[in-house]
Design a protein around this motif. Structure first.
Motif, PDB file in Angstrom:
ATOM      1  N   ALA A  72      80.530  10.525  22.784  1.00 19.65           N
ATOM      2  CA  ALA A  72      80.769   9.392  21.964  1.00 19.65           C
ATOM      3  C   ALA A  72      79.145   8.739  21.954  1.00 19.65           C
ATOM      4  N   ILE A  73      78.633   8.779  23.031  1.00 17.17           N
ATOM      5  CA  ILE A  73      77.008   8.107  22.976  1.00 17.17           C
ATOM      6  C   ILE A  73      76.173   8.848  22.357  1.00 17.17           C
TER       7      ILE A  73
ATOM      8  N   GLU B 182      77.217  10.770  19.701  1.00 13.21           N
ATOM      9  CA  GLU B 182      77.628  10.667  18.113  1.00 13.21           C
ATOM     10  C   GLU B 182      77.029   9.268  17.635  1.00 13.21           C
ATOM     11  N   ALA B 183      77.367   8.292  18.636  1.00  9.25           N
ATOM     12  CA  ALA B 183      76.815   7.015  18.095  1.00  9.25           C
ATOM     13  C   ALA B 183      75.372   6.925  17.602  1.00  9.25           C
ATOM     14  N   ALA B 184      74.539   7.669  18.537  1.00  4.24           N
ATOM     15  CA  ALA B 184      73.030   7.780  18.223  1.00  4.24           C
ATOM     16  C   ALA B 184      72.900   8.538  16.843  1.00  4.24           C
ATOM     17  N   ALA B 185      73.702   9.631  16.687  1.00  2.00           N
ATOM     18  CA  ALA B 185      73.621  10.398  15.468  1.00  2.00           C
ATOM     19  C   ALA B 185      74.101   9.659  14.092  1.00  2.00           C
ATOM     20  N   SER B 186      74.873   8.518  14.518  1.00  2.00           N
ATOM     21  CA  SER B 186      75.594   8.004  13.406  1.00  2.00           C
ATOM     22  C   SER B 186      74.562   6.809  13.090  1.00  2.00           C
ATOM     23  N   LEU B 187      73.700   6.401  13.922  1.00  2.00           N
ATOM     24  CA  LEU B 187      72.862   5.336  13.588  1.00  2.00           C
ATOM     25  C   LEU B 187      71.478   5.911  13.038  1.00  2.00           C
ATOM     26  N   GLY B 188      71.576   7.164  12.940  1.00  2.00           N
ATOM     27  CA  GLY B 188      70.450   7.863  12.136  1.00  2.00           C
ATOM     28  C   GLY B 188      69.330   8.671  13.331  1.00  2.00           C
ATOM     29  N   ALA B 189      69.623   8.768  14.437  1.00  2.00           N
ATOM     30  CA  ALA B 189      69.092   9.800  15.131  1.00  2.00           C
ATOM     31  C   ALA B 189      69.240  11.254  14.970  1.00  2.00           C
ATOM     32  N   ARG B 190      68.043  11.718  14.954  1.00  2.00           N
ATOM     33  CA  ARG B 190      67.933  13.173  14.773  1.00  2.00           C
ATOM     34  C   ARG B 190      67.747  13.616  16.353  1.00  2.00           C
TER      35      ARG B 190
ATOM     36  N   THR C 248      65.128  12.558  18.791  1.00  2.00           N
ATOM     37  CA  THR C 248      65.367  11.308  19.257  1.00  2.00           C
ATOM     38  C   THR C 248      66.485  11.227  20.159  1.00  2.00           C
TER      39      THR C 248
ATOM     40  N   ILE D   2      67.823   9.333  24.409  1.00  2.00           N
ATOM     41  CA  ILE D   2      69.142   9.122  24.877  1.00  2.00           C
ATOM     42  C   ILE D   2      69.289  10.152  26.437  1.00  2.00           C
TER      43      ILE D   2
ATOM     44  N   TRP E 295      73.376  11.975  10.548  1.00  2.00           N
ATOM     45  CA  TRP E 295      72.341  10.943  10.906  1.00  2.00           C
ATOM     46  C   TRP E 295      71.590  10.568   9.285  1.00  2.00           C
TER      47      TRP E 295
ATOM     48  N   PHE F 175      83.400   3.655  18.161  1.00  2.00           N
ATOM     49  CA  PHE F 175      84.205   4.600  19.304  1.00  2.00           C
ATOM     50  C   PHE F 175      85.159   3.728  20.292  1.00  2.00           C
TER      51      PHE F 175
ATOM     52  N   ARG G 199      65.230   3.533  13.910  1.00  2.00           N
ATOM     53  CA  ARG G 199      65.272   4.843  12.919  1.00  2.00           C
ATOM     54  C   ARG G 199      64.881   4.665  11.497  1.00  2.00           C
TER      55      ARG G 199
END
Lengths: 304, 349
Positions: free
Chosen positions: A202-203, A205-213, A216, A221, B73, B81, B102
């Protein structure tokens, strides 16, 4: 709660008349720690102590020469300045091996930790552990077959470019580093893997949801969170690598003179155990100094 | 106005159809709960909207953009979550600023946004702490601030309150609803907690075996379930089975039950659902349905008494009564129950 009661039971014995069973806690603590310390004494402290004693002797205590106390072996780096160069070579080899192991080991560990399809993870793990199962000497010699002139590497090259010269780099520092990376990579992969699998999906996924490629996620992370694994992997690699003598000797040829080979020579060729022991302890002191410097830096980095 | 649209989405894992032909709209600014038992596909649907899973078929639209092939992204979503998923090695402020970075927002501008977001979740003084120094409820509020600060197009919540204890969960529900109302952000909420779904949502979508079986306002879905599954999963229901006969239903025992629902043709098998709290211990009012039953168990739950009863022909019936006079009736007593045809709902079985 449950583990508490289990612990109590282990310490005090199974429930029964508590009054008779209960031991003072220091007795239980000592009893539980005793096997560990006994083993450490036997396997680590005693051999080290023996070597320490040797390092102050004037000669190997097997010949006829009279043994006296001396500090002269600890002056070796001053009396024989070429040892400084050799020591530096060892540190440089150790640095590059550790760095390459960290880069490739971390990426392999990420692949391993993220491999979820079918039996992919088991397959990858076996592939990573294979070098461990082969004899070290065989593994290093097989590299000479690959790297020598007209060896496997040259043959492959000539299959595509018939006119190309040789790209053999056997008997160079590159070959030494290559052999060492091959041998110590599994340590790095496993320590990083252990650090990475504890990271909750989930950590990421959270980064990805915030726009991290992906890069990043890797640098912001995964690497910071797996730093403990990287550090233990680096220690497990660096320490044995700067003392290694098999890889430098076989893959390095003439350039393969390192602290490891010099120390080994003192024990096997020159029969000067006290000098070998003194060089070992000097090397140990240098390694500890390096770690002490870096642990300060790392602790500050983690706190910031 | 529709903000998020899911059109004919299907997903299969191996031979298991996780989602079958799901089409639904999420209205701009609305709070929608996806409610269903585990394995119903509700989390898969949320993760398809988020972009973590690619549907085998169908289209996902956010705003006016087809995002079916856009990776996570690039979707501008805010997500929460169950496990909070804060970055443990960053301070609270760094956690909240992560999404802003970002988007190229840095320095003083980012600091201002972060402060505002933390103020919104009432954690202004916590910017420089580490996540592990915060309680579960506080961590989840940081997660909310982190998701909201990027001004997402849609807020996706994956059972975010399930890990909190009861009292904290109720506090967070109020907080979540306040922030959602103030921001007017389209919110999709996955939960298996029906009470949470009823209290929070504008719309409830009930999923079963990869299909949406009913969608509507919470009261509408609760009062007028269309299927046996919906009647059973959302709240409790008594089910009476019989055959249609002259505009009413004749049960196997011979009792005739009237309903306000539309009924199929005479002779058709039909299932009627009645909520246990809509049944009353008989006052003998005219125009009501009636059953005689014997009390087998009385469950004392404070404000409510539940009675488990059995009719002479062996059918089990449940009744919830308000605790007005304490426990008067006891096991073995035979009573009459009555309830209105209005509260007798014909459901598809």
């Amino acid at each position: 709660m449950r583990s508490d009661s289990l612990l109590n039971e282990a310490v005090r014995g199974p429930s029964g008349p508590r009054k008779h069973r209960m031991l003072p806690s220091w007795v239980a603590t000592t009893a539980l720690l005793l096997p560990t310390y006994a083993w450490l004494t036997l396997a680590v402290l005693l051999p080290l102590l023996t070597m320490l004693v040797f390092s102050f002797m004037s000669a190997t205590p097997m010949g006829k020469a009279p043994i006296t106390f001396t500090l002269k072996h600890y002056r070796a780096f001053i009396d024989q300045p070429y040892l400084l160069n050799i020591g530096w070579t060892s540190l440089v080899i150790g640095f590059w091996t550790t760095l390459l192991c960290a880069i490739f080991g971390f990426l392999a560990a990420v692949a391993l930790a993220r491999a979820t399809v079918g039996r992919m993870r088991e397959t990858l793990l076996i592939l990573i552990l294979l070098p461990f199962w082969t004899n070290g000497l065989v593994r290093v010699f097989s590299w000479t077959m690959v790297l020598r002139e007209n060896g496997f590497l040259d043959n492959v090259l000539h299959m595509f470019f018939a006119d190309a010269g040789s790209i053999s780099f056997l008997y160079s520092r590159y070959a030494i580093v290559l052999g060492l990376v091959h041998g110590y990579l599994p340590y790095m992969i496993l320590t990083c893997y252990i650090a990475l699998v504890t990271i909750d999906d989930a950590i990421i996924e959270a980064a990805a949801s915030l726009g991290a490629r992906w890069w990043t996620i890797l640098f912001r992370i995964l690497i910071p969170m797996a730093t403990p694994g990287l550090i233990s992997g680096a220690v497990l690699t660096f320490v044995p690598v700067i003392g290694s003598f098999m890889e430098p000797r076989i893959l390095g040829g003439k350039v393969g003179v390192t602290m490891g080979t010099v120390i080994e020579d003192q024990f096997t060729q020159a029969f000067n155990w006290p000098l070998g022991a003194a060089l070992s302890f000097t090397l140990l002191a240098v390694v500890l100094a390096i770690f002490a410097t870096f642990s300060g830096v790392l602790r500050r980095g983690a706190a910031a | 106005m529709t903000n998020v649209k899911v059109d004919a989405v299907a997903k299969t894992y191996g031979s298991t159809k996780v989602l079958t032909d799901i089409s639904t709209d999420f209205v701009e600014g609305s709070f929608t709960s996806l409610l269903g038992p585990s394995g119903s596909g509700k989390t898969t649907l949320l993760r398809i909207i988020a972009g973590f899973i690619k549907p085998d078929e169908g289209v996902v639209t956010i705003g006016n953009n087809d995002v079916t092939n856009v990776p996570v992204w690039g979707r501008n979503i805010g997500m929460m979550f169950q496990s909070y998923a804060l970055f443990p090695h960053m301070t609270i402020a760094q956690n909240v600023a992560f999404g802003l970075e970002r988007r190229g927002i840095k320095g003083a501008a980012a600091r201002k946004e972060v402060d505002r977001a933390l103020e919104m979740v009432r954690l202004s003084g916590f910017a420089d702490r580490m996540p592990k120094q915060l309680s579960g409820g506080q961590q989840q509020r940081v997660a909310l601030a982190r998701a909201m600060v990027i001004k997402p197009s849609v807020l996706l919540l994956d059972e975010p309150l399930s890990a909190l204890d009861r009292r904290l969960r109720q506090e967070m529900q109020v907080e979540l609803l306040r922030i959602q109302r103030e921001s007017g952000l389209t919110t999709i909420f996955v939960t298996h907690d029906q009470e949470e779904a009823l209290t929070l949502s504008d719309t409830v979508a009930i999923l079963d075996k990869g299909r949406i079986v009913q969608t509507g306002k919470p009261a509408a879905v609760y009062e007028r379930p269309t299927t046996r599954f919906a009647a059973e999963f959302l709240g409790d229901s008594n089910f009476l089975e019989g055959k249609v006969e002259g505009g009413a239903v004749r049960l196997a025992s011979g009792t005739v039950v009237r309903t306000a629902s539309m009924l199929p043709a005479n002779g058709t098998d039909v299932t009627l659902a009645v909520r246990p709290e809509k049944m009353m211990i008989s006052a003998g009012e005219p125009g009501t349905n009636r059953l005689d039953a014997r009390i087998t168990t009385v469950i004392y739950a404070g404000p409510v008494l539940s009675y488990l009863l059995e009719t002479p022909d062996g059918m089990s019936v449940k009744l919830f009564a308000q605790n007005k006079d304490g426990v008067v009736l006891k096991q073995g007593d035979t009573i009459s129950l009555d309830w209105s045809p209005e509260h007798t709902i014909a459901v598809a079985s």
